[in-house]
Design a protein around this motif. Structure first.
Motif, short mmCIF file in Angstrom:
data_model
loop_
_atom_site.label_atom_id
_atom_site.label_comp_id
_atom_site.label_asym_id
_atom_site.label_seq_id
_atom_site.Cartn_x
_atom_site.Cartn_y
_atom_site.Cartn_z
N UNK A 15 2.60 15.76 6.25
CA UNK A 15 3.97 16.21 6.44
C UNK A 15 4.44 16.96 5.20
N UNK A 16 4.92 18.19 5.39
CA UNK A 16 5.29 19.03 4.25
C UNK A 16 6.50 18.50 3.50
N UNK A 17 7.27 17.60 4.13
CA UNK A 17 8.42 17.01 3.45
C UNK A 17 8.10 15.76 2.67
N UNK A 18 6.84 15.35 2.65
CA UNK A 18 6.43 14.17 1.90
C UNK A 18 6.28 14.54 0.43
N UNK A 19 7.08 13.95 -0.47
CA UNK A 19 6.99 14.31 -1.89
C UNK A 19 5.59 14.10 -2.48
N UNK A 20 4.88 13.10 -2.00
CA UNK A 20 3.51 12.86 -2.49
C UNK A 20 2.61 14.06 -2.13
N UNK A 21 2.83 14.62 -0.96
CA UNK A 21 2.06 15.80 -0.54
C UNK A 21 2.41 17.01 -1.42
N UNK A 22 3.68 17.12 -1.80
CA UNK A 22 4.10 18.22 -2.68
C UNK A 22 3.37 18.15 -4.01
N UNK A 23 3.28 16.94 -4.58
CA UNK A 23 2.57 16.79 -5.85
C UNK A 23 1.09 17.09 -5.68
N UNK A 24 0.50 16.66 -4.57
CA UNK A 24 -0.91 16.97 -4.33
C UNK A 24 -1.15 18.47 -4.30
N UNK B 221 0.87 -1.17 0.00
CA UNK B 221 0.00 0.00 0.00
C UNK B 221 0.90 1.22 0.00
N UNK B 222 0.64 2.16 -0.89
CA UNK B 222 1.38 3.42 -0.88
C UNK B 222 0.74 4.34 0.14
N UNK B 223 1.59 5.04 0.89
CA UNK B 223 1.10 5.81 2.03
C UNK B 223 1.42 7.29 1.90
N UNK B 224 0.60 8.09 2.55
CA UNK B 224 0.92 9.49 2.80
C UNK B 224 1.57 9.57 4.18
N UNK B 225 2.46 10.54 4.35
CA UNK B 225 3.16 10.70 5.62
C UNK B 225 2.49 11.82 6.41
N UNK B 226 2.16 11.53 7.66
CA UNK B 226 1.45 12.47 8.52
C UNK B 226 2.37 12.93 9.64
N UNK B 227 2.36 14.22 9.94
CA UNK B 227 3.10 14.78 11.07
C UNK B 227 2.30 14.50 12.33
N UNK B 228 2.84 13.69 13.22
CA UNK B 228 2.06 13.28 14.39
C UNK B 228 1.79 14.42 15.35
N UNK B 229 2.65 15.44 15.37
CA UNK B 229 2.44 16.54 16.32
C UNK B 229 1.28 17.44 15.92
N UNK B 230 0.98 17.49 14.61
CA UNK B 230 -0.11 18.35 14.13
C UNK B 230 -1.28 17.58 13.56
N UNK B 231 -1.05 16.32 13.18
CA UNK B 231 -2.09 15.55 12.52
C UNK B 231 -2.29 15.92 11.07
N UNK B 232 -1.44 16.83 10.57
CA UNK B 232 -1.56 17.30 9.18
C UNK B 232 -0.56 16.56 8.29
N UNK C 89 11.09 20.88 1.63
CA UNK C 89 11.69 20.05 0.59
C UNK C 89 12.79 20.82 -0.14
N UNK C 90 12.55 22.08 -0.45
CA UNK C 90 13.57 22.87 -1.16
C UNK C 90 14.86 22.94 -0.35
N UNK C 91 14.75 23.19 0.94
CA UNK C 91 15.93 23.29 1.78
C UNK C 91 16.69 21.97 1.84
#
Length: 453
Positions: free
Chosen positions: A112-121, A99-110, A422-424
């Motif tokens: 994760x901005x460093x997840x490349x899949x999230x960047x494409x979304x 299963x392909x997954x999205x990465x979630x930041x556990x401290x915020x529940x949002x 991601x840029x950094x």
């Protein structure tokens, strides 16, 4: 992507379907996959009886151990599976699935901005706000090499075939057949496969899909090709230029936009090239940001060994409806729905999520800013001298990774496309890679200079 929990906190129908299939097919283990910033597919293996927990709660992992993710003091991350990506792994006797997954930041529940899949979304959300759905179809090329007696990769090809050759020259046709069977078992629709120009080089084309599904498929494609090649005692590599002075491997990427009512926004039957003004503006956006895009679409030191004139790789920032020497080509289309552009410069070492996101943002920038698309170049640009290229206003891609990274840092749009995190991290990793390359001394230099000076 599907939401895998219902509003009442229970499982969605799609997630329940996955659980039923796990039971029906006697799946023992699940590989929960995600991709790091450099494009490497990672996975956490869990027993299949943890599938429901994965959908409802997620699976936790240490993000500080993943390249470019987070620092040690903020390491807890959570994997959220996308039920629509479930597939049985064909080389595991049917008892393992992924299963392909999205990465979630556990401290915020949002997300994760460093997840490349999230960047494409994020890029696809921008397109949706403008009324478009993005479709993509890449053509990742690869080499098959023999292994030595210790099972390590060599650069010795197992055939002497060339473009579209048949057996006995193309000795890898059986390998490609098995790869295709494996891909089809994982839900791919294969259009064609063939031997490429260089010895040991191959291409398998799969049908276009929405850009997120396609980016997922690129990671799956690379995994399947490597796994099945290994069953034949061969090493498959997506390195852009493993052998000097022959053609390298590209990942030509076809892109089109569709409107909300299902019409191809890139097609205009009244245009000389069957391209709409939207398509030309999108093309102009990619050409405008091409130097910075190269850092993302061609992200390794080795990428720039491919991007040199004379080996069919595009280095000239122009577009054409006829020849393949330009950065972007308008392929022939039999029906309006097939109208598209082909970005010819990406290579298969790129992170497909980031590469697609950057290309999409650049193209949408062209639309939003009503950029003028230059005239197509119908002559072979490889035959132009410098003066003629200047007359046509044709520039070139960066000649090395260092130049591309400098262009990326100077391009606000592409940096924003990647996002701050991601840029950094991307620049940090890639500058380190280029610095390491610059201070190394190659065998070529030793052969050339050691006894001469």
């Amino acid at each position: 992507m599907t939401e895998d929990t219902a509003p009442d906190g229970g499982l969605s129908a799609e997630a329940q379907r996955v659980l039923d299939e796990i039971d029906e097919k006697d799946v023992d283990f699940l590989r929960l996959q995600f991709t790091d910033i450099l494009g490497t597919v990672k996975n956490v293996a869990v027993p299949a009886d943890q599938a429901e927990k994965a959908f409802t709660e997620g699976i936790y992992f240490d993000g500080s151990s993943i390249e470019g993710f987070v620092r040690i003091q903020e390491s807890d991350m959570r994997l959220k599976p996308d039920a629509s990506t479930f597939a049985i792994l064909p080389w595991r006797d049917g008892h393992s699935a992924r299963l392909i997954c999205d990465v979630i930041n556990t401290s915020t529940g949002e997300p994760f901005e460093g997840d490349p899949r999230h960047v494409l979304k994020g890029a696809l959300d921008r397109a949706a706000e403008m009324g478009y759905e993005v479709n993509a179809a890449p053509e990742p090329e690869f080499f098959l090499f023999e292994e030595d007696e210790d099972g390590r990769a060599t650069t010795k090809t197992n055939d002497a075939g060339g473009y579209f050759d048949l057996a006995p020259k193309d000795l890898a046709s059986d390998v490609r057949r098995d790869i295709i069977f494996g891909l089809e078992e994982m839900g791919f629709d294969i259009e064609a496969s063939h031997h490429e120009v260089a010895q040991g080089q191959h291409e398998i084309n799969f049908e276009y899909d929405d850009a997120l599904t396609t980016a997922d498929n690129v990671g799956t494609f690379r995994t399947v090709v490597r796994a099945i090649a290994a069953q034949h005692d061969l090493h498959a590599t997506f390195m852009p230029k493993p052998i000097p002075r022959i053609n390298g491997s590209g990942m030509h990427t076809h892109i089109s936009l569709f409107t909300e009512d299902g019409e191809n926004a890139f097609h205009d039957g009244d245009d000389e090239f069957d391209l709409s003004e939207t398509a030309k503006q999108f093309t102009a956006g990619i050409l405008e940001h091409a130097e910075a895009l190269a850092a993302v679409t061609n992200p390794t030191v080795n990428s720039y060994k491919r991007l040199v004139p004379g080996y069919e790789a595009p280095v000239y920032v122009a577009w054409s409806d006829r020849n393949r020497s330009a950065l972007i080509r308008k392929p022939a289309a039999r029906v309006p729905a097939a109208s598209r552009i082909e970005a010819r410069f990406p290579d298969p070492s790129c992170n497909a999520y980031l590469a697609f996101a950057a290309l999409i943002h650049a193209g949408l920038d062209g639309i939003e800013n009503d950029l003028d698309c230059p005239d197509p170049v119908r002559e072979n640009i490889y035959e132009f001298d410098e003066q003629k290229r200047e007359e046509h206003g044709i520039t070139t891609l960066p000649s090395n990774l260092g130049e591309a990274l400098d262009a990326l840092e100077d391009d606000e749009l592409v940096m924003d496309a990647l996002g701050d995190h991601v840029a950094e991290k991307f620049l940090e990793a890639k500058n380190a890679e280029y610095d390491d390359y610059r201070v190394d001394v190659s065998d070529w230099e030793l052969d050339r200079y050691l006894e001469t000076f």
